[in-house]
Design a protein around this motif. Structure first.
Motif, short mmCIF file in Angstrom:
data_model
loop_
_atom_site.label_atom_id
_atom_site.label_comp_id
_atom_site.label_asym_id
_atom_site.label_seq_id
_atom_site.Cartn_x
_atom_site.Cartn_y
_atom_site.Cartn_z
N GLU A 53 0.96 -1.37 0.02
CA GLU A 53 -0.10 -0.18 -0.03
C GLU A 53 0.55 0.80 -0.39
O GLU A 53 0.06 2.64 -0.30
N ARG A 54 2.03 1.17 0.77
CA ARG A 54 3.24 2.83 0.95
C ARG A 54 3.50 2.52 -0.14
O ARG A 54 3.74 3.81 -0.68
N ILE A 55 4.05 1.44 -0.73
CA ILE A 55 4.88 1.73 -2.36
C ILE A 55 4.17 2.43 -3.19
O ILE A 55 3.70 3.22 -4.03
N PHE A 56 2.10 1.50 -3.16
CA PHE A 56 1.68 2.57 -4.40
C PHE A 56 0.93 3.41 -3.69
O PHE A 56 1.25 4.07 -4.84
N PHE A 57 0.73 3.53 -2.72
CA PHE A 57 1.31 5.75 -2.97
C PHE A 57 2.08 6.90 -2.92
O PHE A 57 1.83 7.11 -3.75
N PHE A 58 2.67 6.09 -2.64
CA PHE A 58 4.00 7.11 -2.95
C PHE A 58 4.63 7.59 -4.55
O PHE A 58 4.94 8.33 -4.88
N ALA A 59 4.37 5.83 -4.83
CA ALA A 59 4.77 5.43 -7.09
C ALA A 59 3.92 6.86 -7.12
O ALA A 59 3.67 7.76 -8.11
N THR A 60 2.64 6.39 -6.59
CA THR A 60 1.42 7.12 -7.68
C THR A 60 1.54 8.98 -7.53
O THR A 60 1.30 9.48 -7.82
N ALA A 61 1.69 9.03 -6.15
CA ALA A 61 1.89 10.47 -5.79
C ALA A 61 2.85 11.26 -6.27
O ALA A 61 2.71 12.22 -6.57
N GLY A 62 3.94 10.38 -6.90
CA GLY A 62 4.92 11.07 -7.24
C GLY A 62 4.89 11.51 -8.38
O GLY A 62 4.97 12.80 -9.17
N VAL A 63 4.01 10.48 -8.86
CA VAL A 63 3.94 10.81 -10.81
C VAL A 63 2.69 12.12 -10.62
O VAL A 63 2.39 12.47 -11.10
N ALA A 64 2.03 12.02 -9.80
CA ALA A 64 0.95 12.77 -10.08
C ALA A 64 2.09 14.60 -9.33
O ALA A 64 1.18 15.52 -10.33
N VAL A 65 2.42 14.69 -8.13
CA VAL A 65 3.33 15.36 -8.25
C VAL A 65 4.37 15.66 -10.02
O VAL A 65 4.46 17.58 -9.87
N LEU B 74 -2.44 17.17 -21.53
CA LEU B 74 -2.04 15.96 -21.24
C LEU B 74 -1.15 15.49 -20.21
O LEU B 74 -1.37 14.34 -19.59
N PHE B 75 -0.42 16.08 -19.29
CA PHE B 75 0.46 15.37 -18.19
C PHE B 75 -1.27 15.95 -17.34
O PHE B 75 -0.81 15.18 -16.52
N LEU B 76 -1.78 16.72 -17.38
CA LEU B 76 -2.57 17.06 -16.51
C LEU B 76 -3.93 15.67 -16.53
O LEU B 76 -3.90 15.13 -15.79
N ILE B 77 -4.38 15.50 -16.99
CA ILE B 77 -5.08 14.02 -17.54
C ILE B 77 -3.84 12.67 -16.69
O ILE B 77 -4.64 12.40 -15.70
N VAL B 78 -3.07 12.72 -16.82
CA VAL B 78 -2.69 12.37 -16.57
C VAL B 78 -1.76 12.21 -14.62
O VAL B 78 -2.54 11.09 -13.44
N ASN B 79 -2.31 13.37 -14.06
CA ASN B 79 -2.32 13.79 -12.94
C ASN B 79 -3.63 13.53 -12.51
O ASN B 79 -3.51 12.75 -11.59
N PHE B 80 -4.82 13.89 -13.06
CA PHE B 80 -6.24 12.80 -12.58
C PHE B 80 -5.81 12.18 -12.80
O PHE B 80 -6.65 11.38 -11.60
N PHE B 81 -5.08 10.72 -13.31
CA PHE B 81 -4.98 9.42 -13.43
C PHE B 81 -4.21 8.86 -12.59
O PHE B 81 -5.76 8.27 -11.32
N CYS B 82 -4.13 9.37 -11.71
CA CYS B 82 -2.85 9.03 -10.30
C CYS B 82 -3.82 9.18 -8.90
O CYS B 82 -4.29 8.56 -8.16
N ILE B 83 -4.72 10.41 -9.48
CA ILE B 83 -5.59 11.23 -8.47
C ILE B 83 -6.77 9.76 -8.06
O ILE B 83 -6.89 9.58 -7.24
N ALA B 84 -6.99 9.48 -8.88
CA ALA B 84 -8.08 8.29 -9.29
C ALA B 84 -7.98 7.08 -8.61
O ALA B 84 -7.99 6.59 -7.54
N LEU B 85 -6.54 6.34 -8.86
CA LEU B 85 -5.65 5.62 -8.13
C LEU B 85 -5.58 5.77 -6.92
O LEU B 85 -5.28 5.50 -6.08
N LEU B 86 -5.61 7.07 -6.58
CA LEU B 86 -5.23 7.20 -5.13
C LEU B 86 -6.74 7.36 -4.37
O LEU B 86 -6.53 6.47 -3.17
#
Lengths: 167, 338
Positions: free
Chosen positions: A4-16, A33-45
């Motif tokens: 869970e921790r790895i998942f969170f930090f990976a996703t949050a890192g990509v989001a930032v 396009l980068f904003l879309i990537v950001n939205f996907f990361c937030i959805a994953l979170l």
């Protein structure tokens, strides 16, 4: 570290990173396009928090509808030379800097104070459509309806402004 | 073990889907030929049955041409987005009840998530990116116009598509697709209970898949090839594949939501049960999907194309009010009848 921790930090890192790239790219299409990537990361979170409904709505509404509209408008304007889009009025920039600084200070004070959200296991059915529906249409019915009316008023306003002659 | 079963399911379904899509292309060409009083491709193999194989070989061997000022990365990415979204949508569609193999009950659906309908709507709304980005990254006016048209069209019809499903969700009381299929046992298919919802959804599905009479994004006489004008070789092949997979997936969706999915009416009365029934149900699902695909093809070769403003006014002034009225009527009926 657990999964869970790895998942969170990976996703949050990509989001930032994608968030920073959104505001630093000169080409508006790349920004979108980068904003879309950001939205996907937030959805994953959200998905990591077992909020399935919120996650899918994040993709459906933001990535699927609003960003398509953004991309559509940018393509329609077809901004050729991005460098001509330099900021014209200078004073706006300074106000923006001041406001951003204020928000940054606020965030830092809150984080420095130590954030403790509710902890423990979530109730059964947490984050499902049923639970969300119950909350929205029972507990917060008035607020929900008020927001709907507000959105409707905004829509009508847009049509009135866009139309030259209102029938 | 669970993971292994899932992988087997994914590989099987993907393989079958790709095979079906390849043969739908052949079916389309043969049906088109029959409608236009021609013969159609019948040279490769018996009655042209090996034609898809020949087509694939041809597409793979072709040179990949990228326009000089194209955005290389996005030009490569766009067809990948198109095909992967078309394929992943199928993940939540239940194509059968469940089957018992070696004492283990296996559900005939890849991903059984409790927001299945929303997942499908989210995926279809993402499908527009492939088309839009290919239009923009090609750096050609025909592609750009095709991409723009498709974005506007898909945005307009997504709304009526989403609203048309709400009636079905209200009746089933769930967003789970397997639950929606279970509710339609016997002859209580949603097409009977939701005729307006069925019609609006089907029309919107035609627009979403860019099929005739709504294929304006790639209207040949006006825009050459539309958004994929500047594509060749395998990348063009991916767009082609995506278009036909979208058609198959849309047919599977209409089947699941409105035509009873894998349900066979009066199966229990006929004394069928167990694995035999499950296999027959999968067969029934495939038959329904195939009939709808045939319907898609026949419509393409019989109805002329819409003009762009007609398409937009149909979407916003007819489909949207119809879908909203349908929700109101369904709500009233549920309240009064129960």
């Amino acid at each position: 570290m657990d999964f869970e921790r790895i998942f969170f930090f990976a996703t949050a890192g990509v989001a930032v990173v994608s968030g920073i790239l959104t505001i630093t790219r000169r080409n508006p299409v790349q920004s979108v396009l980068f904003l879309i990537v950001n939205f996907f990361c937030i959805a994953l979170l959200y998905l990591g928090l077992h909020a399935q409904f919120l996650a899918i709505i994040q993709i459906l509404v933001y990535a699927g509808a609003i960003m398509v509209l953004f991309l559509f408008v940018i393509m329609l304007l077809n901004l050729g030379d991005e460098n001509t889009l330099e900021e014209k009025s200078g004073y706006r920039k300074y106000i923006a800097v001041v406001l951003a600084a204020v928000v940054l200070v606020q965030i830092l004070t809150v984080v420095a104070g130590g954030v403790t959200g509710p902890t423990g296991t979530a109730a059964a059915g947490f984050g499902t459509v049923e639970a969300l529906g119950e909350t929205l249409f029972r507990e917060y019915l008035l607020q929900f309806e008020a927001t709907s009316v507000l959105l409707l008023a905004a829509l009508v306003g847009v049509i009135v402004i866009a139309k030259k002659k209102v029938i | 073990m669970e993971t292994l079963i899932d992988i087997v399911k994914i590989v099987t379904v993907m393989g079958i889907l790709l095979g079906v899509v390849a043969y739908v292309v052949l079916l389309e060409r043969r049906v088109a030929a029959a409608i236009q009083n021609r013969i159609g491709p019948n040279r490769v193999g018996w009655q042209g049955l090996l034609q898809p194989l020949a087509d694939v070989v041809k597409l793979v061997m072709k040179e990949d041409i990228v326009p000089r000022n194209a955005h290389r990365f996005l030009h490569d990415l766009a067809p990948i987005i198109s095909i992967s979204i078309a394929m992943t949508t199928f993940a939540v569609i239940p194509f059968g009840d469940s089957i018992t193999l070696f004492g283990r009950t296996i559900k005939l659906q890849i991903a059984d998530i409790n927001i299945g309908v929303l997942y499908i709507l989210a995926m279809t709304s993402l499908g527009v990116y492939g088309v839009t980005l290919s239009g923009w990254s090609s750096n050609s006016k025909y592609s750009l116009l095709g991409g723009l048209r498709s974005s506007a069209q898909m945005l307009s019809y997504e709304i009526s598509m989403g609203l048309a499903v709400i009636g079905v969700i209200m009746i089933a009381g769930s967003l789970r697709l397997d639950r929606i299929v279970e509710m339609q046992s016997g002859w209580m298919w949603n097409i009977v209970l939701q005729p307006i919802g069925f019609i609006t959804f089907t029309v919107a599905a035609f627009a979403e898949t860019n099929r005739h009479p709504f294929d304006l994004p790639e209207a040949e006489p006006e825009l050459v090839g539309g958004y994929h004008t500047e594509y060749s070789g395998l990348k063009f092949g991916l767009f082609f594949l995506a278009e036909y997979s979208n058609m198959v997936v849309a047919s599977a969706l209409i089947t699941t939501l409105f035509l009873g999915g894998w349900q066979i009416p009066y199966a229990a009365e006929m004394g069928l049960s167990g694995n035999l029934l499950s296999v027959l149900q999968v067969g029934a699902f495939c038959a329904k999907v195939l009939l709808l695909v045939l319907f898609f093809i026949i419509v393409r070769w019989t109805i002329p194309r819409f003009r762009y403003d007609q398409l937009m006014s149909l979407g916003w002034k007819v489909m949207l009010p119809l879908a909203i009225l349908n929700i109101l009527a369904t709500g009233l009926a549920i309240l009064l009848i129960g």
